[in-house]
Design an enzyme around this catalytic site. Structure first.
Site, mmCIF file in Angstrom:
data_model
loop_
_atom_site.group_PDB
_atom_site.id
_atom_site.type_symbol
_atom_site.label_atom_id
_atom_site.label_comp_id
_atom_site.label_asym_id
_atom_site.label_seq_id
_atom_site.Cartn_x
_atom_site.Cartn_y
_atom_site.Cartn_z
ATOM 1 C CE1 TYR A 1 -3.284 -2.907 0.934
ATOM 2 C CE2 TYR A 1 -4.578 -0.891 1.000
ATOM 3 C CZ TYR A 1 -4.512 -2.262 0.916
ATOM 4 O OH TYR A 1 -5.668 -2.992 0.818
ATOM 5 C CE LYS B 1 2.937 -18.009 -1.779
ATOM 6 N NZ LYS B 1 2.117 -19.240 -1.832
ATOM 7 C CG ASP C 1 -0.852 -20.501 -0.410
ATOM 8 O OD1 ASP C 1 -0.368 -20.439 0.741
ATOM 9 O OD2 ASP C 1 -0.271 -21.089 -1.353
ATOM 10 C CG ASP D 1 -7.887 -5.207 1.720
ATOM 11 O OD1 ASP D 1 -8.861 -4.766 2.330
ATOM 12 O OD2 ASP D 1 -7.792 -5.200 0.471
ATOM 13 C CG ASP E 1 -13.323 -7.820 1.986
ATOM 14 O OD1 ASP E 1 -13.144 -7.019 2.917
ATOM 15 O OD2 ASP E 1 -13.829 -7.503 0.894
HETATM 16 C C1 IPM Z 1 -10.421 -1.687 3.791
HETATM 17 C C2 IPM Z 1 -10.598 -1.120 2.404
HETATM 18 C C3 IPM Z 1 -9.452 -0.164 2.098
HETATM 19 C C4 IPM Z 1 -8.159 -0.947 2.160
HETATM 20 C C5 IPM Z 1 -9.578 0.597 0.758
HETATM 21 C C6 IPM Z 1 -10.881 1.340 0.666
HETATM 22 C C7 IPM Z 1 -8.409 1.529 0.548
HETATM 23 O O1 IPM Z 1 -10.701 -2.140 1.456
HETATM 24 O O2 IPM Z 1 -10.355 -0.885 4.742
HETATM 25 O O3 IPM Z 1 -10.362 -2.897 3.939
HETATM 26 O O4 IPM Z 1 -7.781 -1.601 1.170
HETATM 27 O O5 IPM Z 1 -7.504 -0.904 3.212
HETATM 28 MN MN MN Z 2 -10.801 -4.148 2.335
#
Ligand code: IPM
Ligand code: MN
Length: 372
Positions: free
Chosen positions: A141, A189, A221, A245, A249
């Site tokens: 990032y 990794k 993975d 990240d 999710d």
């Molecule tokens: C999160 C989001 C952010 C990230 C984006 C919006 C920059 O996906 O907070 O998980 O990737 O950190």
């Molecule tokens: Mn995210």
């Protein structure tokens, strides 16, 4: 207690869910006579539209002058053609860098009431309680160099970490594991990446200071598969920025919806609170977004910035009660009969339940006082 909160509602469903979260904070403040103040600021696409930049200087100043920052969501597809440095997301990354918080805590808890919402079998997700500790200021990032060279048709990003950056976030994760089930899984990794080898070596160094914590290392993975196969094996998951990240999710599959996941970023000058979900422009403005992630994020703000643990627990209890009552927003409704609540209605249910929990807490404190 006094608390100055900068509210950055942002884009898409950000403003809708933020409104419900702030409502809950106001209820806590009114109940306990706390002086919480809320100031609004611009970030992301909303800031590009209003001020020409995703992170205006005024937002930076207000953020650094506050005790906590609450962020809704950023991002809108109308900015898709812009380079990463000019997009709404750049505003969020600049905010994170300015505040300095490097440890992003993302709890993923399988609410029993939502057991049928996950595509995973209830027996798999039962009692899952994971805390992701995602490094938030390093890796791909922020690493330099980064570029899309249009002339040569090449593009590159840099995954870079220093030992110090790994060590500080590892310490946060070990400390938190000590207060939980004392197990830490570090995800990397290391079979391919030098950065991951440094990561693993550093985590092993830090582990020497925490002999009571069981440490395991997993490749990212394999971890992503184990998260679906056997999520109960995890307690604290420590990982770098991009892996965190992605995996957080994925954890939305366990909890039944990404819309219920909160996060808090600590370790910097000012703590930052944001739900895990994005701005969901496709459903923005319809009043159907799930405010629970934002509301549970408000609970994390109460816990980490306001140091009001009982009130944080009260908010979490209120959410549980409401989910157990069968209240559902559209994302949680999955073929279920019955009414689907709007964002606002869900907020009202939680708020009402919260008032009951807070009254109950006050009553039992009074009774304990009497019998003492
Ligand atoms: C999160 C989001 C952010 C990230 C984006 C919006 C920059 O996906 O907070 O998980 O990737 O950190
Ligand atoms: Mn995210």
């Amino acid at each position: 207690m006094q608390l100055k909160v900068l509210v950055l509602a942002g884009d898409g469903i950000g403003p809708e869910v933020t409104e419900q979260a702030i409502r809950v904070l106001r209820t806590v403040a009114a109940h306990g006579d706390h002086a919480f103040t809320f100031e609004d600021g611009l970030i992301g696409g909303a800031a590009i539209d209003a001020a020409g930049t995703p992170f205006p200087p005024a937002t930076r100043e207000a953020a650094l002058a506050s005790d906590a920052v609450f962020l809704g969501a950023v991002g809108h597809n109308k900015f898709n053609a812009l380079p990463p440095s000019e997009r709404p997301e750049a505003g969020l990354l600049a905010l994170r860098a300015a505040l300095g918080g490097f440890a992003n805590l993302r709890p993923a808890f399988a609410h029993p009431a939502l057991a049928d919402n996950s595509p995973l079998r209830p027996a798999v997700i039962e009692e899952v309680d994971i805390l992701f500790v995602r490094e938030l200021l390093g890796g791909l990032y922020f690493g330099q160099p980064r570029e899309w060279n249009r002339a040569t048709n090449e593009a590159w990003n840099t995954m870079r970490y220093t030992r110090a950056e790994i060590e500080r976030v590892a310490r946060v994760a070990f400390e938190l594991a000590g207060k939980r089930r004392k197990k830490l899984t570090s995800v990397d990794k290391a079979n391919v990446l030098e950065v991951s080898q440094l990561w693993r070596a550093t985590v092993n160094e830090v582990a020497k200071d925490y002999p009571e914590i069981t440490v395991e290392h997993e490749f990212v993975d394999a971890c992503s598969m184990h998260l679906m196969n056997n999520p109960r094996r995890f307690d604290v998951i420590l990982t770098e920025n991009l892996f965190g990240d992605i995996l957080s999710d994925e954890a939305g599959v366990i909890t039944g919806s990404l819309g219920v996941l909160p996060s808090a970023t600590i370790g910097g000058q000012v703590d930052l609170f944001e739900p895990v979900h994005g701005s969901a422009p496709d459903i923005a403005g319809q009043g159907i977004a799930n405010p629970v992630g934002a509301i549970l994020t408000a609970a994390m703000l109460l816990r980490h910035s306001a140091k009001l643990e009982a009130e944080a627990l009260a908010v979490e209890q209120a959410v549980r009660t409401v989910l157990e009552s069968g209240a559902r927003t559209k994302d949680l409704a999955r073929g279920q009969q019955g009414t689907i609540l709007s964002t606002q209605e869900m907020g009202t249910r939680v708020n009402d339940a919260l008032i009951d929990v807070l009254r109950g807490q006050a009553e039992s404190a009074r009774l304990t006082g009497v019998t003492r």
